[in-house]
Enzyme design. Structure first.
Site, PDB file in Angstrom:
ATOM      1  N   ASN A 261     -12.949   3.349  -6.097  1.00  0.00           N
ATOM      2  CA  ASN A 261     -12.505   3.613  -4.729  1.00  0.00           C
ATOM      3  C   ASN A 261     -11.908   4.997  -4.563  1.00  0.00           C
ATOM      4  O   ASN A 261     -11.331   5.566  -5.493  1.00  0.00           O
ATOM      5  CB  ASN A 261     -11.484   2.555  -4.266  1.00  0.00           C
ATOM      6  CG  ASN A 261     -10.061   2.922  -4.667  1.00  0.00           C
ATOM      7  OD1 ASN A 261      -9.385   3.683  -3.976  1.00  0.00           O
ATOM      8  ND2 ASN A 261      -9.612   2.429  -5.804  1.00  0.00           N
TER       9      ASN A 261
ATOM     10  N   LYS B 125       5.112   5.260 -11.045  1.00  0.00           N
ATOM     11  CA  LYS B 125       3.755   4.882 -11.461  1.00  0.00           C
ATOM     12  C   LYS B 125       3.015   6.082 -12.023  1.00  0.00           C
ATOM     13  O   LYS B 125       2.885   7.121 -11.377  1.00  0.00           O
ATOM     14  CB  LYS B 125       2.986   4.282 -10.281  1.00  0.00           C
ATOM     15  CG  LYS B 125       1.645   3.693 -10.697  1.00  0.00           C
ATOM     16  CD  LYS B 125       1.076   2.798  -9.607  1.00  0.00           C
ATOM     17  CE  LYS B 125      -0.248   2.175 -10.012  1.00  0.00           C
ATOM     18  NZ  LYS B 125      -0.821   1.352  -8.943  1.00  0.00           N
TER      19      LYS B 125
ATOM     20  N   ASN C  59      -2.370   3.855 -13.187  1.00  0.00           N
ATOM     21  CA  ASN C  59      -3.114   3.915 -11.928  1.00  0.00           C
ATOM     22  C   ASN C  59      -4.612   3.928 -12.290  1.00  0.00           C
ATOM     23  O   ASN C  59      -4.962   3.813 -13.461  1.00  0.00           O
ATOM     24  CB  ASN C  59      -2.706   5.181 -11.153  1.00  0.00           C
ATOM     25  CG  ASN C  59      -2.945   5.049  -9.646  1.00  0.00           C
ATOM     26  OD1 ASN C  59      -3.997   4.580  -9.221  1.00  0.00           O
ATOM     27  ND2 ASN C  59      -1.987   5.457  -8.854  1.00  0.00           N
TER      28      ASN C  59
ATOM     29  N   CYS D 206      -2.078   9.148  -7.646  1.00  0.00           N
ATOM     30  CA  CYS D 206      -3.357   8.965  -6.967  1.00  0.00           C
ATOM     31  C   CYS D 206      -4.346   9.968  -7.560  1.00  0.00           C
ATOM     32  O   CYS D 206      -4.036  11.161  -7.644  1.00  0.00           O
ATOM     33  CB  CYS D 206      -3.203   9.189  -5.457  1.00  0.00           C
ATOM     34  SG  CYS D 206      -4.770   9.051  -4.595  1.00  0.00           S
TER      35      CYS D 206
ATOM     36  N   LYS E 286       0.872  -1.181   0.000  1.00  0.00           N
ATOM     37  CA  LYS E 286       0.000   0.000   0.000  1.00  0.00           C
ATOM     38  C   LYS E 286       0.907   1.228   0.000  1.00  0.00           C
ATOM     39  O   LYS E 286       2.021   1.191   0.538  1.00  0.00           O
ATOM     40  CB  LYS E 286      -0.869  -0.038   1.272  1.00  0.00           C
ATOM     41  CG  LYS E 286      -1.741   1.175   1.512  1.00  0.00           C
ATOM     42  CD  LYS E 286      -2.974   1.190   0.649  1.00  0.00           C
ATOM     43  CE  LYS E 286      -3.767   2.511   0.793  1.00  0.00           C
ATOM     44  NZ  LYS E 286      -4.530   2.850  -0.412  1.00  0.00           N
ATOM     45  N   SER E 287       0.470   2.323  -0.618  1.00  0.00           N
ATOM     46  CA  SER E 287       1.306   3.532  -0.636  1.00  0.00           C
ATOM     47  C   SER E 287       1.464   4.068   0.789  1.00  0.00           C
ATOM     48  O   SER E 287       0.481   4.274   1.503  1.00  0.00           O
ATOM     49  CB  SER E 287       0.687   4.602  -1.524  1.00  0.00           C
ATOM     50  OG  SER E 287       0.725   4.184  -2.859  1.00  0.00           O
TER      51      SER E 287
END
Ligand code: DHB
Length: 302
Positions: free
Chosen positions: A69, A163, A190, A128, A45-46
């Site tokens: 999400n 990413k 992502n 993100c 997880k980040s």
């Protein structure tokens, strides 16, 4: 256990299927379980500098063709998380530490701490889709992406992956900035910015309103991004987005990916999805007279 030896930069994997960040990867127990069930590596997880609660529920919902999400980067902070990495290394898990920060200093401190804890590589999450100050505000700026990558690279000796978001106008340009900064590989993509409205209450369902879409629906978007990036960079690409089967993984490889990450498919199939996908890749290669994965990479990309 199926072995398909794979190398990304200096990172050796037993096979090219990697657990994507954000799914069953907050504690060592579940990551060890996924690794033992067949994944070639695990992305955590980040993790950020300080603990974060994340957004209130609802933070994840299942839609027709995938998951939507907006968790809000919940994580225990790097100091707390180190002990999980140490447990992973005791169990000989190949682990890629995902980190997020709001500037190059934070990324550098996090990268060094992750390396000290023992991770095999870093994944810089600059993509993100909704966390203010952390995701796209950084990951959509070529200069910032290059600077963060350069600074992290000069502070660690393990491979550094960057990413990339699909929510950008010029994806290859951002990938090139990461390459210029010395990235060892690009991870694409992502989640895709998306939203769900409940027509009865006439309100968005997620507490954060906007979230990121993953799963089957986004595979064509991921394929297109990998295809475009492959034309513009000379470092390996790790493809991610909607991979459920060996055929999906092969499609990503033909677009230009050297390895793949799998997340949502754990829910549509099960935790043995890594082993199953490896078997499907092997079967397809046998039927189609391919001997090595390398023969597949980028073949559709003329
Ligand atoms: C979250 C979502 C992402 O797509 C990401 O890259 C990082 C974090 C989240 O909501 O926690």
């Amino acid at each position: 256990m199926i072995e398909i030896p794979t190398k990304i930069a200096n990172l050796r994997l037993k096979n090219p299927t990697i657990l994507a960040s954000g799914i069953m990867d907050e504690d060592a127990g579940s990551m060890i379980r996924i690794f033992k069930s067949g994944a070639g590596a695990i992305v955590t997880k980040s993790i950020g500098l300080k603990p974060r609660e994340g957004y209130p529920n609802p933070s994840v919902i299942e839609l027709e063709c995938g998951l939507l999400n907006a968790m809000g980067l919940p994580n225990p902070g790097i100091e707390e998380f180190k002990s999980e990495v140490i447990k992973l290394k005791k169990s000989k898990v190949t682990v890629i530490g995902s980190i997020f920060g709001s500037n190059s200093k934070e990324f550098t401190v996090l990268g060094t701490k992750m390396q000290d804890a023992g991770v095999n590589a870093l994944e810089l999450n600059m993509s993100c889709p909704h966390a203010k100050g952390y995701g796209l505000e950084i990951g959509s700026d070529q200069k910032i992406v290059e600077k963060i990558t350069t600074n992290v690279k000069s502070s660690v000796s393990i491979p550094v992956f960057v990413k990339i978001s699909p929510n950008l106008t010029d994806i290859p340009k951002i990938a090139q900035s990461a390459e210029k900064g010395g990235a060892d590989a690009i991870v694409a993509i992502n989640t895709v910015k998306a939203m769900k409205i409940d027509i009865e209450t006439q309100r968005p369902i997620l507490s954060n309103k906007i979230g990121g879409y993953s799963g089957k629906a986004i595979k064509p978007i991921g394929i297109r991004c990998v295809y475009e990036i492959y034309k513009k960079v000379n470092i390996p690409i790790i493809g991610v987005g909607g991979i459920n089967t060996g055929e999906d993984a092969i499609e990503y490889m033909m677009a230009g990916a050297s390895a793949v990450q799998i997340g949502s498919a754990i829910y549509s199939r099960d935790i043995y999805v890594f082993e199953k996908i490896c078997k499907e890749i092997k079967n397809w290669m046998k039927t189609n007279n391919y001997k090595k994965i390398d023969e597949l990479i980028g073949v559709a990309n003329l």
